[in-house]
Design a protein around this motif. Structure first.
Motif, PDB file in Angstrom:
ATOM      1  N   TRP A  81       0.828  -1.207   0.000  1.00 51.41           N
ATOM      2  CA  TRP A  81       0.000   0.000   0.000  1.00 51.41           C
ATOM      3  C   TRP A  81       0.860   1.253   0.000  1.00 51.41           C
ATOM      4  O   TRP A  81       1.935   1.274   0.591  1.00 51.41           O
ATOM      5  N   ARG A  82       0.353   2.288  -0.665  1.00 51.92           N
ATOM      6  CA  ARG A  82       1.014   3.592  -0.642  1.00 51.92           C
ATOM      7  C   ARG A  82      -0.021   4.685  -0.878  1.00 51.92           C
ATOM      8  O   ARG A  82      -1.117   4.424  -1.379  1.00 51.92           O
ATOM      9  N   VAL A  83       0.355   5.916  -0.520  1.00 53.49           N
ATOM     10  CA  VAL A  83      -0.516   7.063  -0.740  1.00 53.49           C
ATOM     11  C   VAL A  83      -0.608   7.299  -2.237  1.00 53.49           C
ATOM     12  O   VAL A  83       0.399   7.250  -2.961  1.00 53.49           O
ATOM     13  N   ASN A  84      -1.793   7.547  -2.728  1.00 51.55           N
ATOM     14  CA  ASN A  84      -2.050   7.762  -4.151  1.00 51.55           C
ATOM     15  C   ASN A  84      -2.050   9.266  -4.429  1.00 51.55           C
ATOM     16  O   ASN A  84      -3.104   9.885  -4.541  1.00 51.55           O
ATOM     17  N   LEU A  85      -0.874   9.857  -4.527  1.00 51.00           N
ATOM     18  CA  LEU A  85      -0.744  11.308  -4.629  1.00 51.00           C
ATOM     19  C   LEU A  85      -1.459  11.890  -5.850  1.00 51.00           C
ATOM     20  O   LEU A  85      -2.083  12.939  -5.755  1.00 51.00           O
ATOM     21  N   ASP A  86      -1.377  11.218  -6.997  1.00 54.12           N
ATOM     22  CA  ASP A  86      -2.046  11.734  -8.205  1.00 54.12           C
ATOM     23  C   ASP A  86      -3.549  11.822  -7.994  1.00 54.12           C
ATOM     24  O   ASP A  86      -4.183  12.815  -8.303  1.00 54.12           O
ATOM     25  N   GLN A  87      -4.125  10.765  -7.464  1.00 50.94           N
ATOM     26  CA  GLN A  87      -5.569  10.715  -7.239  1.00 50.94           C
ATOM     27  C   GLN A  87      -5.995  11.740  -6.188  1.00 50.94           C
ATOM     28  O   GLN A  87      -7.028  12.366  -6.311  1.00 50.94           O
ATOM     29  N   ILE A  88      -5.166  11.913  -5.146  1.00 47.17           N
ATOM     30  CA  ILE A  88      -5.500  12.860  -4.082  1.00 47.17           C
ATOM     31  C   ILE A  88      -5.611  14.268  -4.645  1.00 47.17           C
ATOM     32  O   ILE A  88      -6.511  15.019  -4.281  1.00 47.17           O
ATOM     33  N   ASN A  89      -4.718  14.621  -5.553  1.00 47.87           N
ATOM     34  CA  ASN A  89      -4.800  15.951  -6.161  1.00 47.87           C
ATOM     35  C   ASN A  89      -6.126  16.131  -6.897  1.00 47.87           C
ATOM     36  O   ASN A  89      -6.735  17.193  -6.827  1.00 47.87           O
ATOM     37  N   ASP A  90      -6.582  15.078  -7.577  1.00 52.23           N
ATOM     38  CA  ASP A  90      -7.876  15.147  -8.265  1.00 52.23           C
ATOM     39  C   ASP A  90      -9.022  15.276  -7.267  1.00 52.23           C
ATOM     40  O   ASP A  90      -9.969  16.029  -7.485  1.00 52.23           O
ATOM     41  N   VAL A  91      -8.936  14.531  -6.160  1.00 56.78           N
ATOM     42  CA  VAL A  91      -9.965  14.593  -5.122  1.00 56.78           C
ATOM     43  C   VAL A  91     -10.045  16.010  -4.563  1.00 56.78           C
ATOM     44  O   VAL A  91     -11.131  16.585  -4.418  1.00 56.78           O
ATOM     45  N   LEU A  92      -8.878  16.587  -4.252  1.00 54.75           N
ATOM     46  CA  LEU A  92      -8.839  17.950  -3.711  1.00 54.75           C
ATOM     47  C   LEU A  92      -9.380  18.967  -4.715  1.00 54.75           C
ATOM     48  O   LEU A  92     -10.133  19.871  -4.362  1.00 54.75           O
ATOM     49  N   LEU A  93      -8.999  18.796  -5.970  1.00 57.53           N
ATOM     50  CA  LEU A  93      -9.448  19.716  -7.015  1.00 57.53           C
ATOM     51  C   LEU A  93     -10.965  19.642  -7.178  1.00 57.53           C
ATOM     52  O   LEU A  93     -11.640  20.679  -7.270  1.00 57.53           O
ATOM     53  N   ASN A  94     -11.513  18.442  -7.174  1.00 52.91           N
ATOM     54  CA  ASN A  94     -12.968  18.288  -7.288  1.00 52.91           C
ATOM     55  C   ASN A  94     -13.688  18.886  -6.085  1.00 52.91           C
ATOM     56  O   ASN A  94     -14.756  19.483  -6.220  1.00 52.91           O
ATOM     57  N   ARG A  95     -13.092  18.738  -4.917  1.00 53.61           N
ATOM     58  CA  ARG A  95     -13.681  19.312  -3.701  1.00 53.61           C
ATOM     59  C   ARG A  95     -13.698  20.843  -3.810  1.00 53.61           C
ATOM     60  O   ARG A  95     -14.684  21.490  -3.450  1.00 53.61           O
ATOM     61  N   LYS A  96     -12.615  21.419  -4.303  1.00 49.48           N
ATOM     62  CA  LYS A  96     -12.550  22.876  -4.480  1.00 49.48           C
ATOM     63  C   LYS A  96     -13.601  23.338  -5.480  1.00 49.48           C
ATOM     64  O   LYS A  96     -14.228  24.378  -5.290  1.00 49.48           O
ATOM     65  N   ARG A  97     -13.802  22.569  -6.536  1.00 55.63           N
ATOM     66  CA  ARG A  97     -14.825  22.930  -7.535  1.00 55.63           C
ATOM     67  C   ARG A  97     -16.225  22.908  -6.913  1.00 55.63           C
ATOM     68  O   ARG A  97     -17.045  23.775  -7.200  1.00 55.63           O
ATOM     69  N   MET A  98     -16.464  21.913  -6.067  1.00 59.03           N
ATOM     70  CA  MET A  98     -17.763  21.809  -5.399  1.00 59.03           C
ATOM     71  C   MET A  98     -17.990  23.012  -4.473  1.00 59.03           C
ATOM     72  O   MET A  98     -19.066  23.610  -4.463  1.00 59.03           O
ATOM     73  N   ILE A  99     -16.959  23.377  -3.723  1.00 56.23           N
ATOM     74  CA  ILE A  99     -17.048  24.534  -2.825  1.00 56.23           C
ATOM     75  C   ILE A  99     -17.266  25.801  -3.637  1.00 56.23           C
ATOM     76  O   ILE A  99     -18.086  26.650  -3.271  1.00 56.23           O
ATOM     77  N   LEU A 100     -16.570  25.934  -4.753  1.00 56.21           N
ATOM     78  CA  LEU A 100     -16.724  27.098  -5.628  1.00 56.21           C
ATOM     79  C   LEU A 100     -18.168  27.214  -6.111  1.00 56.21           C
ATOM     80  O   LEU A 100     -18.746  28.308  -6.091  1.00 56.21           O
ATOM     81  N   ASP A 101     -18.757  26.106  -6.525  1.00 58.39           N
ATOM     82  CA  ASP A 101     -20.161  26.128  -6.977  1.00 58.39           C
ATOM     83  C   ASP A 101     -21.092  26.608  -5.873  1.00 58.39           C
ATOM     84  O   ASP A 101     -21.989  27.420  -6.102  1.00 58.39           O
ATOM     85  N   LYS A 102     -20.861  26.117  -4.657  1.00 61.04           N
ATOM     86  CA  LYS A 102     -21.703  26.534  -3.529  1.00 61.04           C
ATOM     87  C   LYS A 102     -21.526  28.018  -3.219  1.00 61.04           C
ATOM     88  O   LYS A 102     -22.500  28.708  -2.906  1.00 61.04           O
ATOM     89  N   LEU A 103     -20.294  28.503  -3.292  1.00 57.81           N
ATOM     90  CA  LEU A 103     -20.039  29.934  -3.043  1.00 57.81           C
ATOM     91  C   LEU A 103     -20.734  30.806  -4.090  1.00 57.81           C
ATOM     92  O   LEU A 103     -21.272  31.863  -3.764  1.00 57.81           O
ATOM     93  N   LYS A 104     -20.718  30.354  -5.340  1.00 57.31           N
ATOM     94  CA  LYS A 104     -21.376  31.123  -6.408  1.00 57.31           C
ATOM     95  C   LYS A 104     -22.892  31.179  -6.183  1.00 57.31           C
ATOM     96  O   LYS A 104     -23.508  32.223  -6.400  1.00 57.31           O
ATOM     97  N   ILE A 105     -23.464  30.074  -5.770  1.00 56.47           N
ATOM     98  CA  ILE A 105     -24.909  30.045  -5.471  1.00 56.47           C
ATOM     99  C   ILE A 105     -25.215  30.997  -4.329  1.00 56.47           C
ATOM    100  O   ILE A 105     -26.157  31.794  -4.389  1.00 56.47           O
ATOM    101  N   ARG A 106     -24.401  30.941  -3.288  1.00 59.01           N
ATOM    102  CA  ARG A 106     -24.590  31.822  -2.126  1.00 59.01           C
ATOM    103  C   ARG A 106     -24.444  33.287  -2.529  1.00 59.01           C
ATOM    104  O   ARG A 106     -25.203  34.147  -2.086  1.00 59.01           O
TER     105      ARG A 106
END
Length: 179
Positions: A81-106
């Motif tokens: 097992w090892r940390v999946n750094l490439d995938q984590i960056n995608d997870v973080l980026l998608n999370r930021k996009r989700m937060i951005l969408d919520k901020l725009k709605i607000r």
């Protein structure tokens, strides 16, 4: 990865998989190398099944990845097992996009609506709610006051701009790393 990024990853992991699995991820982030579930269990002084459950949770969310080999002596599979750094960056980026969408709605809500608030309970009501309650707080009966949302809009604009810049920079970095 930076300490700031590690902290962000761990915070996201706590939200998605819980404190225990996030603690295991923290250990793997510090280790920065492949390790078997059996070795992890020994090092952390926990049962291998407990470690595996947490690893599977982390794997489902894309935080860790594994490599499977067959033991020559026992013919059993061994997972590294090892940390999946490439995938984590995608997870973080998608999370930021989700937060951005919520901020725009607000932001749109703040821009397009009038609000009133209760000075006692500090609860905000839209125009319809205030009118429905005759501009009195339904909780304590205090008169509602007009809420000036300019500061909130400015703050939201600033956060939206900041997130858009971060997302753009990280998206470009990701494309450059893939080329």
């Amino acid at each position: 990865m930076s300490e700031k990024t590690d902290a962000l990853i761990l915070e996201l992991a706590k939200e998605l998989v819980g404190e225990d699995a996030a603690d295991l991820l923290k250990y793997l982030l510090k280790k920065r190398s492949e390790i078997t579930d059996e070795e992890l269990a020994k090092e952390l002084n926990v049962k291998p099944n407990e470690v595996r459950k947490k690893l599977y949770l982390l794997s489902e969310q894309g935080f860790v990845t594994s490599r499977k080999t067959k033991d020559k002596d026992s013919s059993l599979f061994i997972y590294y097992w090892r940390v999946n750094l490439d995938q984590i960056n995608d997870v973080l980026l998608n999370r930021k996009r989700m937060i951005l969408d919520k901020l725009k709605i607000r932001y749109e809500q703040e821009k397009d609506s009038l609000f009133y608030f209760c000075p006692q309970d500090n609860i905000k009501y839209n125009m319809d709610e205030a009118l429905e309650n005759e501009f009195k707080c339904p909780k304590c009966g205090s008169p509602l006051q007009y809420y000036e949302s300019e500061k909130a809009r400015q703050f939201l604009e600033q956060k939206i701009k900041q997130l858009e810049e971060e997302i753009e920079k990280e998206t470009k970095r990701g494309k450059n790393n893939n080329n």
